[in-house]
Design an enzyme around this catalytic site. Structure first.
Site, mmCIF file in Angstrom:
data_model
loop_
_atom_site.group_PDB
_atom_site.id
_atom_site.type_symbol
_atom_site.label_atom_id
_atom_site.label_comp_id
_atom_site.label_asym_id
_atom_site.label_seq_id
_atom_site.Cartn_x
_atom_site.Cartn_y
_atom_site.Cartn_z
ATOM 1 N N GLY A 56 0.848 -1.186 0.000
ATOM 2 C CA GLY A 56 0.000 0.000 0.000
ATOM 3 C C GLY A 56 0.882 1.232 0.000
ATOM 4 O O GLY A 56 2.061 1.148 0.353
ATOM 5 N N CYS A 77 5.479 -5.968 1.441
ATOM 6 C CA CYS A 77 5.842 -4.549 1.434
ATOM 7 C C CYS A 77 5.212 -3.807 2.619
ATOM 8 O O CYS A 77 5.598 -4.034 3.744
ATOM 9 C CB CYS A 77 5.443 -3.959 0.071
ATOM 10 S SG CYS A 77 6.125 -2.336 -0.185
ATOM 11 N N TYR A 78 4.230 -2.981 2.389
ATOM 12 C CA TYR A 78 3.550 -2.294 3.496
ATOM 13 C C TYR A 78 3.029 -3.323 4.516
ATOM 14 O O TYR A 78 2.973 -3.045 5.717
ATOM 15 C CB TYR A 78 2.396 -1.462 2.929
ATOM 16 C CG TYR A 78 1.548 -0.751 3.952
ATOM 17 C CD1 TYR A 78 1.995 0.408 4.575
ATOM 18 C CD2 TYR A 78 0.292 -1.240 4.294
ATOM 19 C CE1 TYR A 78 1.215 1.066 5.515
ATOM 20 C CE2 TYR A 78 -0.499 -0.591 5.225
ATOM 21 C CZ TYR A 78 -0.039 0.566 5.836
ATOM 22 O OH TYR A 78 -0.812 1.207 6.755
ATOM 23 N N HIS A 110 7.987 -7.245 -3.987
ATOM 24 C CA HIS A 110 6.704 -7.666 -4.562
ATOM 25 C C HIS A 110 6.865 -8.972 -5.356
ATOM 26 O O HIS A 110 7.385 -8.953 -6.469
ATOM 27 C CB HIS A 110 6.159 -6.577 -5.493
ATOM 28 C CG HIS A 110 5.671 -5.380 -4.742
ATOM 29 N ND1 HIS A 110 4.382 -5.285 -4.279
ATOM 30 C CD2 HIS A 110 6.299 -4.262 -4.348
ATOM 31 C CE1 HIS A 110 4.232 -4.138 -3.637
ATOM 32 N NE2 HIS A 110 5.395 -3.499 -3.654
ATOM 33 N N GLU A 153 4.478 -10.636 -6.682
ATOM 34 C CA GLU A 153 3.372 -10.812 -7.634
ATOM 35 C C GLU A 153 3.661 -10.214 -9.005
ATOM 36 O O GLU A 153 2.957 -10.498 -9.967
ATOM 37 C CB GLU A 153 2.076 -10.206 -7.054
ATOM 38 C CG GLU A 153 2.038 -8.684 -6.912
ATOM 39 C CD GLU A 153 2.705 -8.157 -5.636
ATOM 40 O OE1 GLU A 153 3.499 -8.898 -5.025
ATOM 41 O OE2 GLU A 153 2.443 -6.999 -5.264
ATOM 42 N N ASP A 199 -17.740 -11.163 -22.034
ATOM 43 C CA ASP A 199 -18.434 -11.390 -20.771
ATOM 44 C C ASP A 199 -19.883 -11.831 -20.967
ATOM 45 O O ASP A 199 -20.332 -12.821 -20.386
ATOM 46 C CB ASP A 199 -18.390 -10.127 -19.894
ATOM 47 C CG ASP A 199 -16.965 -9.617 -19.732
ATOM 48 O OD1 ASP A 199 -16.045 -10.428 -19.930
ATOM 49 O OD2 ASP A 199 -16.778 -8.430 -19.433
ATOM 50 N N LYS A 203 -11.015 -11.569 -15.648
ATOM 51 C CA LYS A 203 -11.204 -11.699 -17.095
ATOM 52 C C LYS A 203 -10.540 -12.963 -17.663
ATOM 53 O O LYS A 203 -11.136 -13.665 -18.475
ATOM 54 C CB LYS A 203 -10.609 -10.464 -17.784
ATOM 55 C CG LYS A 203 -10.964 -10.338 -19.229
ATOM 56 C CD LYS A 203 -12.309 -9.715 -19.365
ATOM 57 C CE LYS A 203 -12.721 -9.456 -20.774
ATOM 58 N NZ LYS A 203 -13.910 -8.620 -20.833
#
Ligand code: XMP
Length: 554
Positions: free
Chosen positions: A95, A122-123, A210, A212, A268, A410
């Protein structure tokens, strides 16, 4: 990653979709009264507490890619509520805040006593320090970008089967200078002696970098070590599994009543249609409105796939004439959008009456649309997107909603589409705006200009597909400019329109870079357009990234 990218770097931008937040649980997107499986049938899940990181959704997707269901909840979700969900693990997102800021987002401290493994990113690590007794200070240097991590204690389960030296991606200003009692350092970078820490007894793990993002190449393995190794998750989340669950849930919700779905032919609504049809068959009626602003063959593909192949009850509404009449003489882009939105609602509303009484309206809402974003100071993304949410259905339509894709990202919707047997042409369709070719036909819209645009666009698409580049780009299309210029064709001078070619790559439409389409392919496209389409005499290429441009011209 796209090889044509100018910088080769894609930092995913959080999509703070400006969807309405009313009707949402204060602690997250899940409600028991719809198909989002509040206490999932999934017996394994990871909860991600969102502290406002631009990467929160990326973390959730990475967990799902490890075949484990994940949900994003607000950072202050009460521990008791999390306990009820019985997740196998909790991840604290990063964050932008400082834990010492007056308005710093902080979690319910009781989460550390749940006995559930926690990974702070991180945060998230700074929260450990703040909540459990360590110290965080303003870093002398911001640690941003690539760094080399050295693993000092290879027995830490987070680094199982990973090398001692790893490339990682950092993005933080504050820095951990004392770790809480019970923790020990596990890995370091040049700039941080506490780049990774653990308290194995309490199952608490923290990393400053990070895992990710793609710039931490072994980040997936590290996350899998947490998800499968430390939390003990299996691989229970797959789209094959989801089809069975969703079908069962839809049947439970809908019973013997009828469902209406507005089918646009986009990914979608198409996947939602196929899923609902599998669940309730002829109780579903799809309404497909031809607004006269579709691309070449679009109405044929939809009728072919859904009507003839899937044998879905398809109500085809040809409103081409009406839309063109309403748009006559209009050149202002915002007015065009408003007219199209309103006309669509009118046509759709009349069509639903013709379709007969139905209790439910199905929508292809996705998970990112319902995640309650933690506002990020200075993040303009939410503002940019808002104008796209035009044409919502009016409040006086008294339907109950069925939203069977509401838990999915998605990429999962696409997998689900393949699982349901939808063709690649639909599943990997590029995004196409609701107002259709209206945003690509500048100035007044006439049937002649639409004819030119449709034909030129079809050539762009055909050639990009033939070169095997179409499905590798985010969007590739033609734009008709209201500029006419002098040309010469045969022995005649012409005074005709201009077509612009737009090809962009993007992660989410919020930022974009123009695609370096090979010259010989551009030449072929240009030659074919000028030879095959009457009414234009010039083809140009759009070399603008976003920002400063937008993807569509309008
Ligand atoms: P811009 O042009 O703002 O577009 O860079 C970003 C992305 O959004 C798509 N777009 C729309 N999508 N309804 C939609 O569903 C709309 O009205 C709309 N306008 C733009 C655009 O194609 C791009 O992918």
């Amino acid at each position: 990653m796209n090889p044509w990218s100018a910088d080769g770097i894609h930092v995913p931008i959080r999509i703070a979709v400006a969807a309405s937040t009313k009707n949402r649980s204060p602690t997250g997107p899940l409600r028991p009264d719809n198909l989002c499986f509040e206490f999932p049938i999934m017996n394994e899940q990871i909860v991600i507490l969102d502290f406002g990181s631009q990467y929160t959704q990326v973390i959730a997707r990475r967990v799902r890619e490890a075949s484990v269901y994940s949900i994003i909840l607000r950072y202050d979700t009460p521990a008791e509520e999390i306990r009820r969900l019985a997740p196998k693990g909790i991840i604290l997102s990063g964050g932008p805040s400082s834990v010492y800021a007056a308005d710093a987002p902080l979690p319910d401290k009781a989460i550390f006593k749940l006995g559930i493994p926690i990974l702070g990113i991180c945060y998230g690590v700074q929260i450990f320090a703040h909540s459990l007794g360590g110290r965080v200070e303003k870093g002398q240097h911001r640690e941003y970008g690539k760094a080399t991590l050295t693993v000092r204690d290879g027995s830490c389960p987070l680094f199982r089967k990973l090398p001692k030296s790893l490339q990682v991606w950092n993005s933080h200003g504050d820095k951990l200078t004392r770790i809480p009692t019970g923790f020990k350092p596990v890995a370091t970078t040049d700039n941080s002696e506490f780049a990774a820490i653990e308290d194995r007894k309490r199952h608490l793990y923290g990393i400053q970098f990070h895992p990710e993002v793609v710039h931490t190449p072994r980040g997936r393995d590290l996350l899998n070590n947490f998800i499968q190794g430390i939390c003990g998750c299996g691989r229970s989340w797959t789209m094959r599994h989801y089809v069975d669950q969703a079908v069962e849930e839809i049947r439970k919700q809908v019973g013997k009543d009828r469902v209406i779905l507005g089918l646009s032919g986009g990914v979608d609504s198409s996947v939602a249609a196929a899923l609902l049809h599998k669940a309730v068959g002829d109780q579903l009626t799809c309404i497909f409105v031809n607004n006269g602003l579709l691309r070449a063959r679009e109405e044929d593909v939809v009728q072919e796939v859904f009507g003839r192949h899937f044998k879905i009850r398809l109500q085809y509404e040809n409103a081409t004439g009406l839309f063109l009449k309403k748009l006559k003489g209009i050149t202002d882009p915002e007015r065009k959008r408003k007219i199209i939105g309103k006309t669509f609602i009118d046509v759709f509303q009349t069509a639903t009456k013709r379709a007969g009484a139905a209790k439910f309206l199905a929508q292809g809402t996705l998970y990112p649309d319902v995640i309650e974003s933690v506002p990020i100071a200075g993040n303009p993304a939410a503002m940019i997107k808002s104008h796209h949410n035009v044409g919502g259905l009016p409040k006086n339509m008294k339907f109950k909603l069925v939203e069977p894709l509401k838990c999915l990202f998605k990429d999962e919707v696409r997998q689900l589409g393949l699982e349901l047997g939808l063709p690649k042409e639909i599943v990997y369709r590029q995004p196409f705006p609701g107002p259709g070719l209206a945003v690509r036909c500048l100035g007044e819209i006439t049937s002649d200009k639409l004819r030119i645009l449709r034909r030129a666009d079809a050539i762009v698409v055909e050639e990009m597909k033939a070169a095997d580049l179409y499905y590798k780009t985010w969007q590739t299309f033609a734009v008709l400019l209201p500029v006419r210029s002098v040309g010469v064709q045969g022995d005649e001078r012409t005074y005709d329109y201009t077509i612009a070619i737009r090809a962009v790559e993007s992660q989410d439409g919020m930022t974009a870079d123009w695609v370096r389409v090979p010259y010989d392919l551009l030449e072929r496209i240009s030659l074919r357009i000028t030879n095959e389409v009457r009414g234009l005499n010039r083809v140009v290429l759009d070399l603008t990234s976003k920002p400063p441009g937008t993807i569509e011209w309008e």
